[in-house]
Design an enzyme around this catalytic site. Structure first.
Site, PDB file in Angstrom:
ATOM      1  N   ASP A 174       0.860  -1.180   0.000  1.00  0.00           N
ATOM      2  CA  ASP A 174       0.000   0.000   0.000  1.00  0.00           C
ATOM      3  C   ASP A 174       0.903   1.238   0.000  1.00  0.00           C
ATOM      4  OD1 ASP A 174      -2.467   1.365   0.234  1.00  0.00           O
ATOM      5  OD2 ASP A 174      -2.374   1.365   2.398  1.00  0.00           O
ATOM      6  N   PHE A 196     -10.482  -0.309  -0.428  1.00  0.00           N
ATOM      7  CA  PHE A 196     -10.140  -1.143   0.723  1.00  0.00           C
ATOM      8  C   PHE A 196     -10.707  -2.533   0.497  1.00  0.00           C
ATOM      9  CE2 PHE A 196      -9.613  -2.807   4.904  1.00  0.00           C
ATOM     10  CZ  PHE A 196      -8.452  -2.182   5.353  1.00  0.00           C
ATOM     11  N   ARG A 226     -11.619 -12.251   7.012  1.00  0.00           N
ATOM     12  CA  ARG A 226     -10.371 -12.910   6.582  1.00  0.00           C
ATOM     13  C   ARG A 226     -10.633 -14.245   5.879  1.00  0.00           C
ATOM     14  NH1 ARG A 226      -5.828 -10.319   8.731  1.00  0.00           N
ATOM     15  NH2 ARG A 226      -6.099  -9.383  10.782  1.00  0.00           N
TER      16      ARG A 226
HETATM   17  P1  IMP Z   1       1.651  -0.062   4.054  1.00  0.00           P
HETATM   18  O1  IMP Z   1       2.132  -0.521   2.701  1.00  0.00           O
HETATM   19  O2  IMP Z   1       2.747   0.173   5.033  1.00  0.00           O
HETATM   20  O3  IMP Z   1       0.730   1.125   3.939  1.00  0.00           O
HETATM   21  O4  IMP Z   1       0.781  -1.171   4.743  1.00  0.00           O
HETATM   22  C1  IMP Z   1       0.344  -2.277   4.065  1.00  0.00           C
HETATM   23  C2  IMP Z   1      -0.463  -3.102   5.000  1.00  0.00           C
HETATM   24  O5  IMP Z   1      -1.677  -2.411   5.330  1.00  0.00           O
HETATM   25  C3  IMP Z   1      -0.883  -4.390   4.335  1.00  0.00           C
HETATM   26  O6  IMP Z   1       0.065  -5.414   4.543  1.00  0.00           O
HETATM   27  C4  IMP Z   1      -2.195  -4.668   5.025  1.00  0.00           C
HETATM   28  O7  IMP Z   1      -1.950  -5.328   6.245  1.00  0.00           O
HETATM   29  C5  IMP Z   1      -2.756  -3.282   5.300  1.00  0.00           C
HETATM   30  N1  IMP Z   1      -3.668  -2.876   4.219  1.00  0.00           N
HETATM   31  C6  IMP Z   1      -3.458  -1.933   3.284  1.00  0.00           C
HETATM   32  N2  IMP Z   1      -4.503  -1.834   2.438  1.00  0.00           N
HETATM   33  C7  IMP Z   1      -5.394  -2.766   2.860  1.00  0.00           C
HETATM   34  C8  IMP Z   1      -6.685  -3.192   2.371  1.00  0.00           C
HETATM   35  O8  IMP Z   1      -7.236  -2.698   1.370  1.00  0.00           O
HETATM   36  N3  IMP Z   1      -7.278  -4.194   3.068  1.00  0.00           N
HETATM   37  C9  IMP Z   1      -6.723  -4.785   4.160  1.00  0.00           C
HETATM   38  N4  IMP Z   1      -5.516  -4.430   4.639  1.00  0.00           N
HETATM   39  C10 IMP Z   1      -4.862  -3.426   3.999  1.00  0.00           C
END
Ligand code: IMP
Ligand code: MG
Length: 171
Positions: free
Chosen positions: A100, A149, A162
């Site tokens: 993300d 999301f 999940r």
């Molecule tokens: P980031 O890349 O540090 O922002 O965080 C990524 C993490 O956020 C992922 O490994 C997921 O655990 C969580 N995450 C981000 N987007 C989503 C989503 O659309 N659904 C569920 N979890 C998400």
């Protein structure tokens, strides 16, 4: 929050996981790989991926969380559960559900690289390129998706959904 529509079906996931397993097998031909799954969201993906790979694998898990003042990661990452493996000299493949902002994964890569592995690569089932903040890209990507999301196939919203066999968006 309610479930809206299916973004990636069970059949699409299965086909793509098989292709990813082939890509990973080619990249690591003849080598042994230590898969490090990112809890909790990647638990289903890891389980399916290792069963489609031919490469000899070991499996471990790491739990990292990032905290932000809003829905975007702040850059503060906490390791909540450590690794039980010594990764020195090992080929490490971090497997996560979603790339993300990239804040969490770039931190994980840094932490692991400090332990002198032979290599570190990243595999994610989903990539949301629009959301990227940190300088990171994955070596293996299942699907690029828009900024929605999603839940299912291991992923949650507040610990719900999940267990869905497909990936759907919630709002
Ligand atoms: P980031 O890349 O540090 O922002 O965080 C990524 C993490 O956020 C992922 O490994 C997921 O655990 C969580 N995450 C981000 N987007 C989503 C989503 O659309 N659904 C569920 N979890 C998400
Ligand atoms: Mg995660």
């Amino acid at each position: 929050m309610i479930l809206n529509r299916i973004i990636v079906s069970e059949d699409q996931i299965s086909a793509r996981v098989g292709e990813l397993a082939d890509e990973i097998d080619s990249a690591y031909f003849g080598q042994r790989v230590l898969i490090i799954g990112a809890l909790k969201g990647a638990f289903v993906f890891v389980a399916d991926l290792v069963r489609r790979m031919m490469t000899e694998t070991e499996v471990d898990f790491l739990s990292l969380s990032s905290y932000g003042v809003d829905s975007r990661s702040s850059g503060t990452v906490e390791t909540r559960l450590g690794l039980s493996s010594d990764i020195t000299g090992r080929h490490v493949l971090i497997v996560d559900d979603i790339l993300d902002t990239g804040v969490t994964l770039s931190h994980a890569v840094e932490v692991l690289k400090a332990q002198s592995p032979a290599s570190v690569k990243v595999c994610v089932l989903l990539d949301k390129p629009e959301r990227r903040i940190a300088q990171i890209s994955a070596d293996f990507i299942g699907f690029a998706i828009p900024d929605v999301f999603v839940v299912g196939y291991g992923m949650d919203y507040a610990e719900r959904w999940r267990g869905l066999p497909y990936i759907a968006d919630v709002s």
